[in-house]
Scaffold this motif. Structure first.
Motif, short mmCIF file in Angstrom:
data_model
loop_
_atom_site.label_atom_id
_atom_site.label_comp_id
_atom_site.label_asym_id
_atom_site.label_seq_id
_atom_site.Cartn_x
_atom_site.Cartn_y
_atom_site.Cartn_z
N HIS A 74 71.59 36.62 34.77
CA HIS A 74 72.57 38.01 34.70
C HIS A 74 73.97 37.51 34.78
O HIS A 74 75.06 37.84 34.22
CB HIS A 74 72.27 39.04 35.68
N GLU A 81 68.60 41.79 30.93
CA GLU A 81 69.85 41.42 31.78
C GLU A 81 71.08 41.75 30.79
O GLU A 81 72.14 41.90 31.21
CB GLU A 81 69.76 40.20 32.24
N GLN A 103 71.81 45.01 30.76
CA GLN A 103 72.64 45.50 31.95
C GLN A 103 74.19 45.27 32.11
O GLN A 103 74.88 45.68 32.96
CB GLN A 103 71.78 44.94 33.22
#
Length: 414
Positions: A170, A223, A226
């Motif tokens: 991430h 990720e 996100q």
């Protein structure tokens, strides 16, 4: 007479209770004189930006790996200060320090403490701004450490190390997004990931690295979504990943799928990367077709991937499948993915999305004006060389009354 605490009664915050316990313990204990002396000398050298000898680095790594929490905490604070103020760090020394960081995370107990430490370590990848070389060296040292130590992680500690890897992936993608997907950031950062994933095909290390490759493959798309959704307002759509960038990010997984002898890994790439991208992108386009009736929360899922160049991706996969050197069991799986990607390409033709086209925009909730996304960096790569690099504004794709309708064959992916 003082108040007594009943046995079994705990505070509402387990993390605070654990921190208070460590603080009380620290008042009664002192660091060993040898460690205290070494850390004091090292701290003075770090403040003066002096070169650190290999012996001093080894002592620093042992302090990071100490079983005493206070020793680890002090060494970690010094390590963070050192990285944030350094313009260049030797890769060999950073790998030795990461050996200590690995065992520092190994010794961490309690889930809140583990999550806090994992976030603290991973945030350095995205927050180091003094020199890009330091962030790159830190990221590569982490990958090298995980490759070397992954086979030694027991089942009791596997969950927390999987969480650590997820947070670092991430942070890596977040750094790329912060720099607007610039090639100078994307290419060197993701080359380290490519090298790590390809180690799963190494005969001598395949068994140990396959588990790490499986986990990275599972978390990649989630990720990335996100990262694009971070900083998103209530009436805003997530940022869009440029088509060339997305193609470059997916390329290592394509190579693994075409060359790996592990059918579990090949299946994971198909399900967690290609099928998930096709599903999210198709569902997003269907929501945009609803126009004013489409809600932001419905459209936002999959919106970062609407610029995916499905036609080019299908051509690349077909070229690999037609290669005589490709194994038969890999070739069969590649053709399955080609059929899936071609369905998405067929759907994109109805939208007027050609190679390198920008993402569509959708009317706002009140129908006043279309939402526009920030500028993205579009570039083409071949053999890790940058051929084209410019910024492009998002444009509105006008649909004709006879716009292409969703195909029935796409229903199971959306």
């Amino acid at each position: 007479m003082g108040k007594t605490r009943k046995r079994g009664a705990g505070s509402e915050d387990p993390q605070q209770e654990y921190q208070d316990k460590l603080n009380r313990k620290g008042k009664q204990q002192k660091l060993r004189p040898g460690i205290e002396k070494d850390l004091s000398k090292l701290q003075g050298k770090l403040k003066n930006q002096e070169d650190i000898s290999d012996a001093r680095i080894g002592k620093f790594a042992r302090a990071l790996a100490s079983t005493d929490w206070h020793t680890r905490e002090r060494a970690l604070s010094m390590f963070e200060t050192f990285l944030r103020s350094s313009e260049n760090v030797p890769s060999d020394g950073l790998r030795k320090m990461w050996k200590g960081l690995y065992y520092s995370f190994w010794h961490s107990d309690k889930v809140p403490v583990q999550q806090e430490l994992a976030k603290r370590l991973s945030s350095l990848v995205s927050s180091l701004e003094v020199s890009p070389l330091v962030a790159l060296a830190y990221w590569r040292a982490f990958l090298d450490t995980m490759v070397r130590e992954w086979s030694f992680v027991d089942r009791h500690r596997l969950d927390k190390f999987m969480s650590l890897v997820r947070m670092f992936v991430h942070a890596c993608l977040s750094r790329m997004s912060t720099h607007e997907w610039h090639p100078d950031v994307v290419v060197p950062m993701w080359d380290g990931m490519r090298e790590t994933l390809l180690l799963a095909n190494d005969v001598g290390k395949g068994t140990a690295i396959t588990g790490l490759a499986l986990h990275i493959t599972s978390v990649f798309v989630d990720e990335l979504e996100q990262v694009c959704s971070s900083g998103q307002g209530q009436d805003e759509l997530p940022d869009v990943v440029p088509s060339d960038v997305l193609s470059f990010l997916v390329e290592p997984f394509m190579v693994v799928m075409c060359t790996s002898n592990s059918m579990a890994l090949v299946k994971r790439v198909i399900e967690a990367v290609y099928a998930k991208l096709a599903k999210k992108c198709t569902a997003c386009m269907r929501q945009i077709e609803q126009g004013e009736d489409a809600k932001v929360e419905d459209v936002s899922k999959g919106y970062p991937f609407v610029q995916i160049d499905a036609l080019l991706m299908a051509k690349e996969l077909f070229d690999v499948a037609a290669d005589p050197g490709t194994n038969q069991h890999n070739r069969e799986k590649i053709y399955d993915v080609i059929a899936l990607v071609e369905q998405l390409a067929e759907y994109q033709r109805g939208w007027g999305l050609a190679e390198g086209s920008s993402a569509p925009s959708t009317p706002s909730a009140d129908g006043s004006k279309p939402r526009k996304k920030k500028k993205g960096v579009v570039f083409k790569l071949q053999n890790n060389e940058v051929f084209r690099f410019h910024k492009r504004d998002a444009v509105t794709v006008q649909k004709s009354p006879s716009a292409h309708k969703p195909m029935k064959s796409c229903a199971r992916w959306a």
